[in-house]
Design an enzyme around this catalytic site. Structure first.
Site, PDB file in Angstrom:
ATOM      1  N   CYS A  72      -8.408  -0.456   1.108  1.00 46.27           N
ATOM      2  CA  CYS A  72      -9.208  -1.419   0.340  1.00 46.27           C
ATOM      3  C   CYS A  72      -9.328  -2.747   1.061  1.00 46.27           C
ATOM      4  CB  CYS A  72      -8.614  -1.632  -1.054  1.00 46.27           C
ATOM      5  SG  CYS A  72      -6.991  -2.382  -1.042  1.00 46.27           S
ATOM      6  N   CYS A 110      -2.209  -1.760  -6.794  1.00 51.11           N
ATOM      7  CA  CYS A 110      -2.316  -3.127  -6.263  1.00 51.11           C
ATOM      8  C   CYS A 110      -0.963  -3.841  -6.365  1.00 51.11           C
ATOM      9  CB  CYS A 110      -3.375  -3.912  -7.022  1.00 51.11           C
ATOM     10  SG  CYS A 110      -4.955  -3.055  -7.127  1.00 51.11           S
TER      11      CYS A 110
HETATM   12 FE1  FES Z   1      -6.312  -2.313  -3.287  1.00 50.93          FE
HETATM   13 FE2  FES Z   1      -6.281  -4.125  -5.317  1.00 50.93          FE
HETATM   14  S1  FES Z   1      -7.909  -2.823  -4.721  1.00 50.93           S
HETATM   15  S2  FES Z   1      -4.827  -3.866  -3.717  1.00 50.93           S
END
Ligand code: FES
Length: 147
Positions: free
Chosen positions: A35, A105
């Site tokens: 991400c 996350c």
């Molecule tokens: Fe990967 Fe939040 S989307 S840490």
């Protein structure tokens, strides 16, 4: 649709301990290539092994920022051994929960703390069990959720 708790929203909009800790003596980092989020944690640990100050820089989503903020609050004043016990689940609980697909996350915060403590143990020649610092496969976790 807004699916965050008020506590998450508060820590995202008003992050505690964000920024650079000038007199940090330990640094921890964690990131996810999947991400692109990354977290840098700076700690000031006393000679007695107490975390006197903590600041973070997070380049990432709202959950990662809120988790970082909450995690710094939770480890401040704690001993390094107490900080070792902090899990991403405890951080998420302190935030009154994270959406299921955002739990990963909070793993960034736990990883950055462990990475910082690993750094502290190395710098001070403190023996430790490497098993305690096994990396979570954040990218795999992310892929599981986002496909
Ligand atoms: Fe990967 Fe939040 S989307 S840490």
């Amino acid at each position: 649709m807004w699916e965050y708790t008020d506590t998450v929203r508060d820590h995202f909009l008003n992050p505690r301990n964000a920024g650079v800790l000038e007199d940090a003596n330990v640094i921890g980092e964690a990131g996810s290539l999947a991400c692109g989020d990354a977290l840098k944690l700076m700690l000031k640990v006393s000679p007695e092994g107490v975390i006197e100050d903590a600041k973070f820089q997070t380049f990432g989503c709202a959950s990662a920022i809120a988790s970082s903020s909450m995690a710094t609050e939770m480890i401040m004043g704690k001993s390094i051994h107490e900080a070792m016990e902090l899990t991403n689940k405890a951080v998420a609980e302190a935030l009154d929960g994270l959406p299921a697909h955002k739990m990963h996350c909070s793993v960034l915060a736990e990883e950055a703390i462990k990475n910082a403590l690993n750094d502290y143990f190395d710098k001070n020649n403190i023996p430790y069990d490497a098993e305690q610092f096994k990396e979570t496969d954040h990218d795999e976790l992310h892929a599981q959720v986002h496909g």
